[in-house]
Structures are given as C-alpha cells and as structure tokens.
Enzyme design. Structure first.
Site, PDB file in Angstrom:
ATOM      1  N   SER A  39       0.823  -1.205   0.000  1.00  0.00           N
ATOM      2  CA  SER A  39       0.000   0.000   0.000  1.00  0.00           C
ATOM      3  C   SER A  39       0.862   1.262   0.000  1.00  0.00           C
ATOM      4  CB  SER A  39      -0.875   0.017   1.251  1.00  0.00           C
ATOM      5  OG  SER A  39      -0.038   0.055   2.398  1.00  0.00           O
ATOM      6  N   GLY A  91      -5.282  -0.771   5.524  1.00  0.00           N
ATOM      7  CA  GLY A  91      -5.745  -1.461   6.727  1.00  0.00           C
ATOM      8  C   GLY A  91      -7.119  -1.072   7.238  1.00  0.00           C
ATOM      9  N   CYS A 116       2.593  -7.097   1.568  1.00  0.00           N
ATOM     10  CA  CYS A 116       1.623  -6.405   2.407  1.00  0.00           C
ATOM     11  C   CYS A 116       0.735  -7.479   3.046  1.00  0.00           C
ATOM     12  CB  CYS A 116       0.795  -5.482   1.520  1.00  0.00           C
ATOM     13  SG  CYS A 116      -0.586  -4.691   2.352  1.00  0.00           S
ATOM     14  N   CYS A 173       2.671  -6.357   9.896  1.00  0.00           N
ATOM     15  CA  CYS A 173       2.442  -5.342   8.858  1.00  0.00           C
ATOM     16  C   CYS A 173       3.828  -4.941   8.377  1.00  0.00           C
ATOM     17  CB  CYS A 173       1.709  -4.137   9.436  1.00  0.00           C
ATOM     18  SG  CYS A 173       1.680  -2.698   8.341  1.00  0.00           S
TER      19      CYS A 173
HETATM   20  N1  DGL Z   1       2.029  -2.668   4.886  1.00  0.00           N
HETATM   21  C1  DGL Z   1       0.762  -3.228   4.950  1.00  0.00           C
HETATM   22  C2  DGL Z   1       0.662  -4.524   5.682  1.00  0.00           C
HETATM   23  O1  DGL Z   1       1.614  -5.274   5.679  1.00  0.00           O
HETATM   24  C3  DGL Z   1      -0.484  -2.404   4.873  1.00  0.00           C
HETATM   25  C4  DGL Z   1      -0.615  -1.271   5.757  1.00  0.00           C
HETATM   26  C5  DGL Z   1      -1.795  -0.413   5.389  1.00  0.00           C
HETATM   27  O2  DGL Z   1      -1.818   0.103   4.284  1.00  0.00           O
HETATM   28  O3  DGL Z   1      -2.692  -0.269   6.233  1.00  0.00           O
HETATM   29  O4  DGL Z   1      -0.357  -4.856   6.229  1.00  0.00           O
END
Ligand code: DGL
Length: 280
Positions: free
Chosen positions: A21, A53, A83, A196
């Site tokens: 994201s 998220g 992600c 995350c």
């Molecule tokens: N980096 C992401 C993950 O691993 C998403 C974070 C987001 O956009 O809320 O969940």
C-alpha cells in the site's frame, strides 16, 4: 485494467513485481534485493491509496488486482504481495486471475513466534483488516491447536500513516506505540509479531517503548526474510532464477514520486528511478 492476461512468457529474465500500500513493502524488498542481486525488480507503492488497513475487503481486492494487472502488463514472472493486509484480502483473487504467475504473500509470523516465546504470550501487531480476516483467524486457530501459546492481537490504527510520513521516531509515533504496547507488555507478552510490513521501520521505537515499559526488549518476529526464501525457492523450482542478469530496480507510485524517492534513500539507501503510476 483488471482483465486477466491469458498468456505471458515465463522466462528467467522477466522481472519480479513487489507491491504494498505504500513504503512498507520496502522492508521486504530490502531482503529480496540483497538475496537476488541479478533480478530485475519492480516495486509499486500504492501510496495514493494508503492505508489499506482501514479499507473494505472489496476495496483492497480492487487495488491489488489493479496493481497485479500493471505487473502483468510488464510481463513479470513473479509477484510478491509485500503487504499482510493485501495478502489476507486479495491473494486468492490474484492467484485466480493469474494462475501462471508465481505469487508469494506475507502473513504474520505466528508460527516462529510460537516457537520462540518463553511466556507463551505473543503480541501480534497488524492492521485492523489483517486481524479481522479469515486467513488470520484460521492461522491463529491452527497455531493455538499446535502450540501452547496465547496470541494478543493489537490493531495499530494510525501507525501506517505516521510511517508513510517518515515519522519513525517522532513523539506522535512513540506515544501511539506506547498506547498499543502497554496492554501487551502488562499481560506478559515476551514476543511481538510485526504483522504489517510497515512496522519493521519502527522496530527501534517499539524496542525503546517496551524497554521503558518493562525494562525488557521482547523478541521481535518479522517475516520479510522468510518470504524472500520462499520466492527464491519457487523461482528455483520453476527454473526461473536469473543466473546472469545485471540486476536492476525501479519504483512506481500512485502518489508523489519524490516521496517514494526519499523513502528509498532514507529507508534502504537506494536511489532507483521512480515513475508515476496512474491509479485505477
Ligand atoms: N504494509 C501493509 C501490511 O503489511 C499495509 C498497511 C496499510 O496500508 O494499512 O499490512
């Protein structure tokens, strides 16, 4: 843009697509880049739509398919969903649309955490969407049946926004973390899962806050390296590892190019060309 591409040549010199994201997937890219220096890597930051998220599953699936379609147009041989949120919501849909593609996702490391914890209590930091997903519920159930472990899920609402802004050590970040980590520390968590891909970039702040709260630093589980090993294994099995490529990296973003350029420099000390990617 979401139409399946029926045939794509699968050759070792094709690129590997990696997306998140936003800048979080750079915590996975750094391992891929180090482990596979001969590969051509394309990184998409969907920062125009971050955070995922707090979005509906349908919205996350739509974004993920749009990015996968972009990678398909670039004729990638493999796609890394860097992600946790997009993996939970959309990896099945991506695999269904592009069955010929090697697709690797990332999930919170509940298993390595269960294997390391002494107290049997593990905090799981992730987005609200990941923690509410069926994939997470199934993984949790499976691990709890197999190991003597109790997971404490903690959604870190607001943290991705701060990391996207580059606030890795700011007062706002430390204060937010304190609120999320205190109940975990108080309940005896000795291990924390970073569920995350943005969170490895605030690992130092997490350690600092935990030390302040309990005088101890918990074991921290980050699955970026395991994902890279899995990618390497699948490419190798398919005979698609690039043995003699020159290796390269390019970035694409649905938000500001200079923001992604800065993030590459600040977070990874890399300076690849960054292009604008039309959203949609
Ligand atoms: N980096 C992401 C993950 O691993 C998403 C974070 C987001 O956009 O809320 O969940």
């Amino acid at each position: 843009m979401n139409q399946p591409v029926v045939s794509m040549p699968m050759t070792a010199d094709a690129a590997i697509g990696i997306f998140d994201s936003g800048v979080g997937g750079l915590s996975v890219l750094r391992h891929v880049h180090a482990a596979l220096p001969r590969e051509r890597l394309l990184y998409v930051a969907d920062s125009g739509y971050a955070p995922y998220g707090d979005k509906s599953e349908a919205a996350i699936v739509a974004r993920s398919l749009a990015i996968a379609a972009f990678f398909a147009s670039q004729r990638v041989k493999a796609l890394v969903v860097a992600c946790n949120t997009a993996t939970a919501a959309a990896i099945q849909a991506i695999r269904a649309h592009w069955p010929q593609l090697i697709v690797v996702g990332i999930e919170p490391g509940l298993k390595p955490a269960a294997q390391q914890t002494d107290s049997g209590i593990v905090g799981v930091l992730a987005t609200r969407s990941t923690l509410a997903s069926q994939r997470f519920a199934a993984l949790r159930q499976q691990m709890e049946a197999q190991y003597n472990v109790r997971y404490l899920p903690q959604a870190c609402v607001g943290l991705v926004d701060l990391i996207e802004k580059g606030e890795l050590h700011s007062v706002a970040t430390v204060t937010l973390l304190e609120g999320y980590l205190r109940p975990l520390v108080e309940q005896g968590a000795d291990t924390l899962v970073l569920g995350c891909t943005h969170y490895p970039f605030v690992r130092e702040a997490i350690e600092l806050v935990c030390r302040r709260l309990s005088g101890q630093v918990p074991a921290i589980v980050d699955t970026g390296e395991a994902v890279t090993r899995q990618l390497q294994r699948l490419l190798n099995n398919a005979g698609l590892l690039d043995q003699d490529g020159a290796g390269s990296l390019s970035g694409f973003t649905t938000a500001s190019q200079s923001t992604l350029e800065n993030a590459f420099g600040r977070l990874l000390e890399l300076h690849p060309p960054v292009h604008a990617l039309a959203a949609g």
